[in-house]
Design a protein around this motif. Sequence first.
Motif, mmCIF file in Angstrom:
data_model
loop_
_atom_site.group_PDB
_atom_site.id
_atom_site.type_symbol
_atom_site.label_atom_id
_atom_site.label_comp_id
_atom_site.label_asym_id
_atom_site.label_seq_id
_atom_site.Cartn_x
_atom_site.Cartn_y
_atom_site.Cartn_z
ATOM 1 N N GLY C 18 0.744 -1.222 0.007
ATOM 2 C CA GLY C 18 0.033 -0.021 0.038
ATOM 3 C C GLY C 18 0.959 1.235 -0.067
ATOM 4 N N ALA C 165 -8.579 5.772 -1.462
ATOM 5 C CA ALA C 165 -9.334 4.555 -0.799
ATOM 6 C C ALA C 165 -10.851 4.408 -0.850
ATOM 7 N N ALA C 168 -11.568 2.510 -3.678
ATOM 8 C CA ALA C 168 -10.951 1.014 -3.755
ATOM 9 C C ALA C 168 -9.402 0.940 -4.256
ATOM 10 N N PRO C 170 -5.847 0.278 -3.857
ATOM 11 C CA PRO C 170 -5.135 -0.268 -2.739
ATOM 12 C C PRO C 170 -3.993 0.276 -2.157
ATOM 13 N N ARG C 174 -6.217 2.618 2.252
ATOM 14 C CA ARG C 174 -7.181 1.332 1.653
ATOM 15 C C ARG C 174 -6.764 0.216 2.755
ATOM 16 N N GLN C 175 -5.313 -0.224 2.481
ATOM 17 C CA GLN C 175 -4.775 -1.274 3.079
ATOM 18 C C GLN C 175 -5.063 -1.176 4.627
ATOM 19 N N GLU C 177 -7.407 0.441 6.384
ATOM 20 C CA GLU C 177 -8.781 0.302 6.727
ATOM 21 C C GLU C 177 -9.101 -1.422 6.618
ATOM 22 N N THR C 178 -8.568 -1.871 5.660
ATOM 23 C CA THR C 178 -8.733 -3.631 5.500
ATOM 24 C C THR C 178 -7.989 -4.273 6.633
#
Lengths: 219, 256, 221
Positions: C18, C165, C168, C170, C174-175, C177-178
Motif C-alpha cells: 500500500g 481509498a 478502492a 489499494p 485502503r490497506q 482500513e482492510t
Amino acid sequence: MNLDWSIVWQSRGPLLEGALVTILLTALTMMIAVPGGIVLALMRGSRLRPVAWFATGFVELFRNLPLLLLVYWAFYVMPVLTGLGLPPFATGLAALCLNVSAYNSETFRSGINSIRRGQSEAGLALGMSRSEVFRQIVLPQAWRRVLPILASTWVSLFKDTSLVSVIAVGELAHTAMQIRSQSFRVLEMLTAMAAIYWLLGYPQAKIVDWIHRKYGVRE
Amino acid sequence: MTVFVRKNADKPPMLVYENVKKCYGTFMAVNGVSLHVNAGEVVCLIGPSGSGKSTLLRCTNALETIDGGEIRFEGKPLPTKDAEIRQIRQRMGMVFQSFELFPHKTALENVSIGLTTVKKMATEKARTRAIALLTKVGLADKTANYPANLSGGQQQRVAIARALAMEPHVMLFDEPTSALDPETVGEVLNVMRNLAQEGMTMIVVTHEMSFARRVANWVVVFERGQLLEQGPPQQIFEAPTIERTRDFLGHLGWSG
Amino acid sequence: MDFDFSPLIDSWRFLASGLGLTIVLSVTAVACSFVLGLAVGLGRMYGRTWLRTLLVFYIDSMRAIPVFVVLVWIYFAVPIISGYSFDPFWAALTGITIHVAAYVAEVIRAGITSIRKGQVQAGLAIGMSGAQIIRQILLPQAIVRMLPAFGSIVSVTIKDTAIAAVIAVPELMRQAETVAGQSYRPIEVFTTVMVIYFLLIFPITRLIDRYYIRVAHLGRS
C-alpha cells in the motif's frame, strides 16, 4: 443511457439539509480553530520549552497527515480517550478542528513574524507590557496578512468537510452518496452533488480572490 | 561670439525625434519634443522628476509606443512589427535605473544571455566576449557571482556590460546612478566616461549635473513633457538663456 | 487498555505494498499536475480571450469542488456516460491531477506576476522575443519563488492520494482500513499508519523549505 433527473428534485429536502450541515460544520470548525490557532502560535513562541515543544509537535503532526486518516483515527480513538460514545458529527468536528487549528497556527505565526521587531521594541519602549504590545501593535498589523490566508483555509475546509462522510456524518457528500445507493440513480446524484458543491464553493472562491486583492500584501 | 558646432554635424544624425508625443490617459508625458542626436555624441537629458525625459528614452527603443510624431533611428522610422523592433533593440543598449539583472544568472551569464539567445552565438565564444566586457568594466574577478552577491555599483556595471555585449550603436542610460549608494556612484560614472571617450553614442537621463557638465557634448533640459532648452553644457550650465533652466539648476544647488 | 500490534506485523507486506502504491500515485500525480498546471497557467495568462475565460472557469471550479467529489464522479459517473469503466488507479490519478493542476496553475501565475516589469523590459531591451523572455527570464525566477508553494502542493497531493481509498485503490489508507477491519485493532493500525504518513510527508516539505532558503536569492529581482 436512461436518466431520470427528477430524483434530484425529489431529494431536495435531504440535500438542502446536508448542505446546511456542511456549512454548519465549516463555521463551527473555524470558530474553534481560529482561537485554537492563535493559542498554538503563542505556545510555540513560549519561553517554557516543554510548552513550545508540545505545540510544535501538535502542529507538525496534524498538518502533515491525510485528513481522511485523521477522521478514521478520531472515530476509533476519541471514544477510548474520552470514554464517551461521541456522535459522528462531534467526531468529525474534532478531526477537522485538529487539522485546521494546526494550519491556522502556522498562518498566525507567519503573520506575527512578518511584523518587524522594531515595532514591538517601539511599543516596549513606550512602557507597554508584552501582552499589550501583542494585542495593540502586533495583532492589528498581522491581521492584514492573516486574513487572506484564513479565507483560503475556509474554502479548503468547506471542501474537506466532505471527508467526514466516511464516518456517516450527515453532511452533503454523505447524504448524496446515500441517496445514490438507495435509488441507483448514480450519475444523477453524483452530478447533483458536484453541482451543489460548485454552487456553494464558487462564490466563496471569488470572495477569497476579492479579499486577497483588497488585503493582500505585495512583496 | 563663436558658434558652437556639434560633433559629426556634417553627417546625417543617428537619432531624430520629431514632434514626439506620448500620453497616459489624459496626462501628456511627452508633449511635442523635437531634437536630434549625432553619432559619437553624449547627450544628457536633465530636468525635474516627471518631466518626460525617461519616457522619451523608453520610446527610443520602443519599450513605450509613441502617440504622435516620429522617431527615426539611422535614417529609418522605428518599425511597428515585433520582429523588426527586436532587430532595432539589438542596436540600442539600455541601462535601467534599477539594474534589472537576472537574479538566476551569474554576472557572466547575464552578459552572455543576449549573445546566446538572441544572436545565437556559440556558448564558448559568448563566454570569451562576456569575460572581456566584464574586464572592461572592472569586474574580471566577479564573473561567477550572482547579482545578490554584488554591490549596487557592481550590478550596474554588469548591466552596462550586458548592454555592450550586443555591440549597440547607441547606449541609452535611464538614471543609471539614481538607485545607488553614494559611494558606488563614482565607479559607474567612470565606466560611462570611458565609454564616452571611446566615442560611443550615448543618451543619458541623469540628475548627476557634474557628469552632464563634464562629459556631455549636448544637454537637453525638460520640463512638463516639453523641451525647455538645449545646447552645449557650457551654455546650459553657465549661461542658461531661459529663466526656468536657471531655476531648475538653482534648486539642485548648482551655482554656475 | 491493552494494545496489540501483532496484526501489523503479520500483515506488513500488505501494508508495504500500500505504501508503495501511495508513493507511485503521489509521484505520478505530482508530475502530471505540474505539466498540466504549467500549460493551464501559461494559457490562462497569455492565451486568447476565450481560452482564458475557459481556464479561469476550470480553475475556479476546482477550487470550489472537493477532490473527494471529483474522484467519486470520475470513478462512478464517467463510466455511465462513456461506457468504459476505469481501473481505480487511473481514475484516482486523473481526478487528483485535474484537481491539483488547477492549484499549480494558480501558483505559477502568482509566481510570474510577482516578477517586476523591469525584468521583462530588460529582456526586451536586448532584443529577446516574448517566448524567450518567458522561458529564460520569467519561468526560472517564478519557479524559485514558487518553491514553498510547490512544497505544500506536494504535501497536499500525498494527502489527497489517501482519498483514493474511497474508490478502492489499494494504497496505504485502503490497506490500513482492510487490516483494521479484519484484525479489530483499528487504534493500533491507524496510529501506526499515521506515523508512516507523517514520516513520508514531513521530511519532504522540510527538505523543500530548506532548499528554498538556499536558492531564494536566484528568484529575487
